[in-house]
Design an enzyme around this catalytic site. Structure first.
Site, mmCIF file in Angstrom:
data_model
loop_
_atom_site.group_PDB
_atom_site.id
_atom_site.type_symbol
_atom_site.label_atom_id
_atom_site.label_comp_id
_atom_site.label_asym_id
_atom_site.label_seq_id
_atom_site.Cartn_x
_atom_site.Cartn_y
_atom_site.Cartn_z
ATOM 1 N N GLU A 162 0.887 -1.242 0.036
ATOM 2 C CA GLU A 162 -0.168 0.082 -0.136
ATOM 3 C C GLU A 162 0.930 1.308 -0.026
ATOM 4 O OE1 GLU A 162 -2.765 -0.439 3.096
ATOM 5 O OE2 GLU A 162 -4.188 -1.818 2.096
ATOM 6 N N GLU A 319 -6.386 -7.436 -1.608
ATOM 7 C CA GLU A 319 -6.926 -7.229 0.044
ATOM 8 C C GLU A 319 -8.459 -6.739 -0.161
ATOM 9 O OE1 GLU A 319 -5.025 -4.673 2.919
ATOM 10 O OE2 GLU A 319 -3.004 -5.356 2.056
#
Lengths: 681, 681, 681
Positions: A162, A319
């Protein structure tokens, strides 16, 4: 390269030759005693897991000190997974620097615009531009790639994690130095920069590159082009980090595809993923639902945009959550059916992998209340049973793997630069929300049962009969030309208030708004018309506008008025216009109509293009439909958007998921998804 | 030791041998010219004041420079007070360091989590862990104790002032060093700390103690156990300061009791007073009413909890206000009667002293708009007349002095560690308010006219037939055993959602919630059920729940269902359960019912214990009753909670305050309090 | 000296001998290519512009490096303007330091109370007390004045720009040093300072001047007198900068008047302009309308107060906006007529100049969305046409130039020190808004059609029969005497709650409120009565009060009760009182009645003074009237406050703007303004 990855996932112990959708999670075995690992792989097999991401936050474990390395545990994990037929998306482990590194080098910590250090204690406490961090991170990447090159479990690389979630904006001296270097590349000369930034205003003229700073805390509104360039730079600085890691991976493991998990979500604005996509071998995304009135639409929108970023090719849902998250003010568990519907909506928009954060819910740490595939309650739980059922479903959808999305007649243009520029400070209104604008058009199309592709600027516009570009605020000359050509060659462009206002330097296109698009649209606006919160205007087509109301003058004889204001300061004047041009047209919507208003207006906007819903009238708005197309056929996804049962009549094909009844209808239970292989046409 | 203090107060010029309740205030004569002091003592005598706290903020006056001391003025004050029969609770004067000290040593200033220095200008601008501050403070304590040891006015020592009111959380480098030392003591080894903090998550594994920091500004949620340990450490660091001052006082004046003023109030969460109580010779408390819908109940609750912290023994109300304060957004004056009712409610819960901040309202400074015993308007004022009347009342209540509280059948468990842990970030909901939960149960009991004791963890549970433990979130194994034993031996435990979830390291008890209490309660919950703000669920007993709703599965054949959900995602499932065990039972309430809902539920929860109100039915909820018991008898306090007149029938005894009418009833005017010596039984 | 300036404006090429009102804008030619300048002057002539302010943000352009100067472009601009008959109000160009200066000397950057540097990027990033900045700024001023002394275009000097808009409060070490020097001058001795600041409280006694600091971030409420003195100091520090620049200008160009643009607006509280006015040769003001329920009244109030600050003499409207601004949350364009009405309302209150920010709307930079005389749309726009029409109107009003305001019977006292002191923290209520209080009285008078002058403390009170002093919180002994004398000599004083409370050191006047005014008012209040938000009390005259309610005791036999409370804790007690004294009276209003309540009360308050509206009954509240008086006659301004047409009957005189109909009435269209020369009486 996602096909490479998927094909590797077939080489598991079961030896199945068929294509597979990937299914799995982040797997953090270092949080658990060794004996739990055995249960982990047993339950993974039970659930149908075929891929896990490993080592994302393992830096401190792998490298406990500057010159100490501990790979033994990870070797064991890799071997164990491989023995159980589970592929590994291996992280480079650089996401969160270990305490020894930040203690030795506090100069890698990010600094806020107020000069505050961002300390360790959470994660991602590193400056994207720190040479010291870069050196240590790349050393780790090299060690990882060297160690696991050729390991049979390794199916992909997961660069960092991320990127930019917390550290995209760093105002440190490292950032200042890197910003200057970036600006030299972009503007070449100081004169060009002074012009681009409009430094004649407020006595900001730079006489040396070293005088330039990030937009730190200032007495008033910082220079807007400085702000915009800093946003561009910050996205690029992280992209540069991604490239640096990737280069080492490509050098050492040229056959292993490299990705990193994007965060295509409304709250994640800092990274221009449309620009990043070229840097990865396949696009991967993280997505979390933020509760709200259109949370379902937002999920679909983000999945759709991810597909757009991926150029319509399959992508990887790296995710999402099986149930509640832990970072919202109130974190709601998913209701029965939502886990599968959320997952399959991503698949409907091109995801070839359904992965979660994380495999086993942590007992400690900052995310211990984030749901997982195996919850605190253990495998004897409704949640794990739903996970296992989802695994079965994904097996049934194996033929879908590798298929691309079938272009829709309608495109929605999503433009990071306009997102950044349109929401800057010292603007006509602070109430404008670029993402919300785009989402409202998407919701309106969903409610009408009309398929649309969300596409980034730079995509091939000619694929779409209608192109909707809400608040396309920043329009360089070249883009204006492209849009004009699009319309002249038969495309139907729709745009809105506050579009076409500035060029790439955030300089206003003079002579009247909407500047760069004024001639194409055949209208002129002399002053902006933002509306205060709660103030609305009525149109003569029974819709209601908010946020904005333009005083439009038609400047071309061809300009048609599709709707007029009935109330407000511009009562009687045009509210929605369209100008036919060449084989196409260009329409302008001068107020925020909201989802209902747009749904009412859209048929008139789509009519010249002959676009209408592909769905039976009775299920429009209730069901979302997408089409994927690949070597195994064309696949129709029907997602029940509602909490009630819905019957979709007149469907033909082979049901991979769900059934076609004797009456030729697909019966969808609440939140159900059906997937059909369409007859070859 | 409070009895020593009270007996000393008898040695005034009037030579009265009877026990006395203490009455007085902070006295700051240094704010006034010498001539005002004469009026002060005259008015003190008029009001019945027998104790004052002196020198709380006198450091700069007593020690105007590093090596300059000026005690003359204080000698004069001490002598003057003694001459007028007024005892002195003498402050160590360390509360607010003087400008010369912070100028010479800015390194004693606290630092915020964002790295900002907390500058002088207000008060309490010192780091609890600063060695430099400690040295200077103890030097002052030694000077004070040396000077006034044996002074006849000295009846008690007042260590510093409201320790931690502003400086409990300090993130300085001194704090970091002290935190590490504290952690070494707590965890012994780095491995143990790494396990306790779950540092396997987010790459936080420490390889050296010196890498550890306070939870300063971080990119995301800091490690929760780091946060929890920092809260523990911060409370302990101040306790350590208290002990350091106390040791010098005990050395030099072994016969003079030492206290410090706690702040048992909803907004004061940082200091674990239950843990601090053992460090003082008697408990003293400051309490200020914060306006709100249950401000009266909160006052009673806090006084009750203070008594609990004091082990039921008498305590000292060191500060409250005669009327308005100055630090709330809007500061309301007290209405007629409120001054006395507030004061006597504290006495009803064990206070043997009624003191105020401050004696004479300041003409200047940050608290000049805080009310006092002598207001700006002077002695010719309704307020001073009310103060004088209160002095008379306290004289009439002299027999109460020294009595303890008579245990109630119901106990409410108040647990600082659960308070801290349950409200941390990255939790299922950010709407949970631990203190409010406890107060709502207390309010419900008040409304039913049922006496309850608020007791801290560690108190003797066996005193109470029913023990209510709302949101007992953090439950170490030992506490779980204690509660199980309590129930098996006949106690009736009641607990709620989000209880029993974590152990002392904030690690989740696995296998299903409520973890540590799952077997005792005979239920299992797989996922948490927080509710968004404003969302409610209805129960089949006509109550309504908010905040939370658990999906309960009964896991024991004995588990009874006391109420079920009628609406919401768990409609039809249990909402309130009870499992009989041994001679007692364990009940679970899975939603927030609010005061009315709890009042409706409580009779069913109390029924197995045979607990019901001791008050006549017609005054239940209107009157609060408490009982104190001592050498002079048992005393019943009846506090009219309402603004209307109330008649309490059937009371027998000797009226110390109020009268028992011919009809055997006590007539209470609005806000009145009656005190009766009960007949010996 | 404004007459000198105006007379210079007559010396343009047209050679007109008549007086002129000035009309113009900030002119920033450096933002545009040379060819645009020609269009600029052509359009200026078309619009009737006769003055522009130049070089306000030109420092970086004029002095590109420490020892480099570039005046050529500015010479050209000055010459070009002069050739076109346009005078120049020449800025000293010191408003915003150039990047080279802040790079070389970051120690000139302001520092927030939290220790954060305020970086370049916007404007005004300089410490008022920096010796380094002062040196560089004065060097520039000297260079400018030397260069342009004697230039025929130069008609006035414009010192810096909006001094203090962003940098009034600086907490740097430079500020600390300067604050100490200022305090030495004010308090002479440390003992006096310790007394004034009440440092006996909270152990704040200073033993050395060097210990004193600005009120930086503190643990709790900083010392209130420290806060108040810091406000005074901060205003004085900027005034000192103004004086320093002015002295150089007076030395080099003694005949050119010097001004600086004040910001008399509700949000601009830091600069005591009443105190600054003596430092400039004529008062100039910037004013921007902040949308709200009484935005029109606020504009009138601010213009009126500016006139009061200017001693009733003509002043200069240096900046306002032709339409939308860019710094509000939502920036609304002006509706047709508003541009002229706003401008002429300022003229009605004494402005002899109508200027705008800015001449040509910027294409880039932080204020590109701020409207201008020439908008983005260009000269072919409704806005530029409205500007040109306004230029014509101002020519028609030429006779007004140089006239002063005719004093009104009613004065409203506006006191900066009470503004500062009444809104400090740790007060009875945080809801009090000093400016709103004054504005509500003004609005009530407007609604009754009664003229009032807003005057600063220090003005000649005897000009007004009635003096309204809302929340006159800080009353030194001398002011109390002045007000007493005012009333005794026939004036009628009206004041309110929270008045007369403190002296110049923010020490409470003891003995009962309203302290300093208690005897004059003949009342006494023992405790303050703030009301929570939303709580109201009713009076027996059908008005409703909020915010506050005092418990008043009449202490003089003459005290009359004009209204009583009907509800609330003081029901039945006086709410509004008046005490006749000498030839006048003193009235007290103890609650916030709001505009409607005040309008209902005012006739009773004005009655003893015999004050009533000068307007025909049918237009009271609809029309605002002002009177200016000068060598060319007396001029009546009639401003239509409403959006409807209004007819004002019975007007005689010569219409300079508008017409007097055959029926002797002036017909005002929506938002119209009429100006009449009154017959000589």
């Amino acid at each position: 390269m996602i096909s490479t990855l998927l094909s590797r996932l077939q080489r598991g112990p079961d030896g199945a030759p068929a294509p597979r959708l990937a299914f799995g999670a982040d797997y953090n075995p270092e949080q658990w005693p060794r004996e739990v690992w055995e249960e982990d792989v047993r339950l993974m097999r039970e659930a149908g897991v075929n891929i896990v991401s490993v080592a994302i936050f393992s830096w401190a474990r792998i490298q406990p000190g500057p010159d100490t390395w501990d790979f033994a545990w990870l070797d064991e994990v890799m071997d164990l997974l491989h023995e159980n037929g589970i592929g590994v998306d291996l992280a480079t482990a650089t996401a969160s620097p270990p305490p020894w590194l930040t203690t030795a080098h506090p100069e890698i910590l990010p600094v806020t615009d107020r000069g505050e250090a961002v300390w360790p204690g959470a994660r991602q406490h590193w400056r994207p531009t720190s040479p010291v961090f870069r050196e240590h991170a790349l050393r780790l990447v090299r060690a990882m790639a060297t160690r696991y090159a050729g390991h049979p479990a390794l199916v992909a690389w997961h660069v960092s994690n991320e990127l930019g979630c917390h550290n995209v904006y760093d105002y440190s001296d490292d950032a200042a130095r890197a910003f200057r270097a970036w600006l030299r590349t972009r503007h070449t000369t100081l004169d060009a920069l002074n012009h681009a930034w409009g430094t004649a205003f407020w006595s900001q003229r730079y006489s040396d590159w070293d005088q330039i700073l990030p937009p730190r805390l200032a007495a008033s509104h910082p220079n807007p082009t400085q702000q915009l360039d800093f946003k561009r730079f910050s996205s690029d600085a992280l992209k540069e980090h991604l490239r640096a890691e990737r280069e080492i991976l490509r050098e050492l493991t040229p056959d292993v595809p490299v990705t990193t998990n994007f965060m295509v979500m409304p709250g994640t604005k800092g990274m221009n993923y449309a620009d990043w996509a070229a840097e990865v071998d396949f696009v991967a995304n993280d997505h979390y639902v933020v509760p709200g009135p259109r949370e379902r639409d937002e999920l679909s929108f983000s999945a759709n945009l991810t597909s757009g970023i991926a150029g319509g090719r399959p992508w990887f849902l790296m995710e999402h959550s099986t149930s509640a998250v832990n970072w919202q003010p109130v974190n709601l568990a998913k209701r029965p059916g939502e886990l599968a519907r959320d997952s399959l909506t991503h698949v409907a928009h091109g995801a070839d992998a359904v992965c979660f954060f994380q495999w086993r819910q942590s007992a400690a740490g900052a995310e211990k209340y984030h749901s997982a595939m195996v919850p605190h309650a253990g495998a004897d739980s409704d949640l794990f049973r739903a996970v296992t059922a989802l695994g079965d479903t994904l097996k049934a959808l194996a033929p879908v793997a590798g298929s691309e999305r079938e272009p829709a007649e309608v495109g929605i243009l999503f433009d990071w630069e306009s997102w950044w520029a349109s929401e800057q400070d010292s603007h006509p209104t602070s109430l404008l929300d670029y993402h919300r604008e785009a989402l409202e058009w998407y919701s309106a199309l969903l409610s009408l049962g009309i398929r649309a592709d969300v596409v980034p600027t730079g995509a091939d516009l000619s694929r779409h009969q209608v192109l909707i570009a809400p608040v396309l605020h920043l329009v360089p000359a070249e883009l204006a030309k492209d849009l004009t050509r699009y319309a002249e060659q038969g495309g139907h462009l729709v745009t809105t208030y506050f579009s076409g206002v500035v060029d790439e330097h955030d300089h206003v296109w003079l002579g009247g708004y909407p500047g760069a698009l004024r001639e194409l649209l055949g209208i002129r606006v002399e002053e902006f018309g933002p509306l205060p919160a709660g103030r609305t205007v009525e149109l003569d087509d029974a819709t209601t506008g908010g946020l904005w109301t333009d005083r439009i003058t038609a400047t071309s004889p061809e300009t048609e008025v599709l709707a007029r204001y009935r109330t407000g300061v511009h009562a009687g004047r045009p509210a929605v216009t369209r100008r036919p041009t060449g084989a196409g047209s260009a329409a302008y919507v001068s107020t925020r109509l909201g989802v209902d208003g747009l749904a009412s207006l859209l048929p008139r906007l789509l009519e010249p293009a002959g676009v209408s819903s592909e769905l039976p009238a009775e299920v429009r708005g209730l069901v979302e439909a997408t089409v994927r197309r690949g070597p195994e056929g064309r696949f129709l996804f029907l997602v029940n958007r509602t909490d009630d049962a819905v019957s979709v009549p007149g469907v033909t094909g082979e049901a991979l998921l769900g059934t076609i009844g004797a009456d030729g209808a697909v019966a969808l239970g609440p939140r159900d998804v059906a997937v059909l292989r369409l007859p070859s046409s």
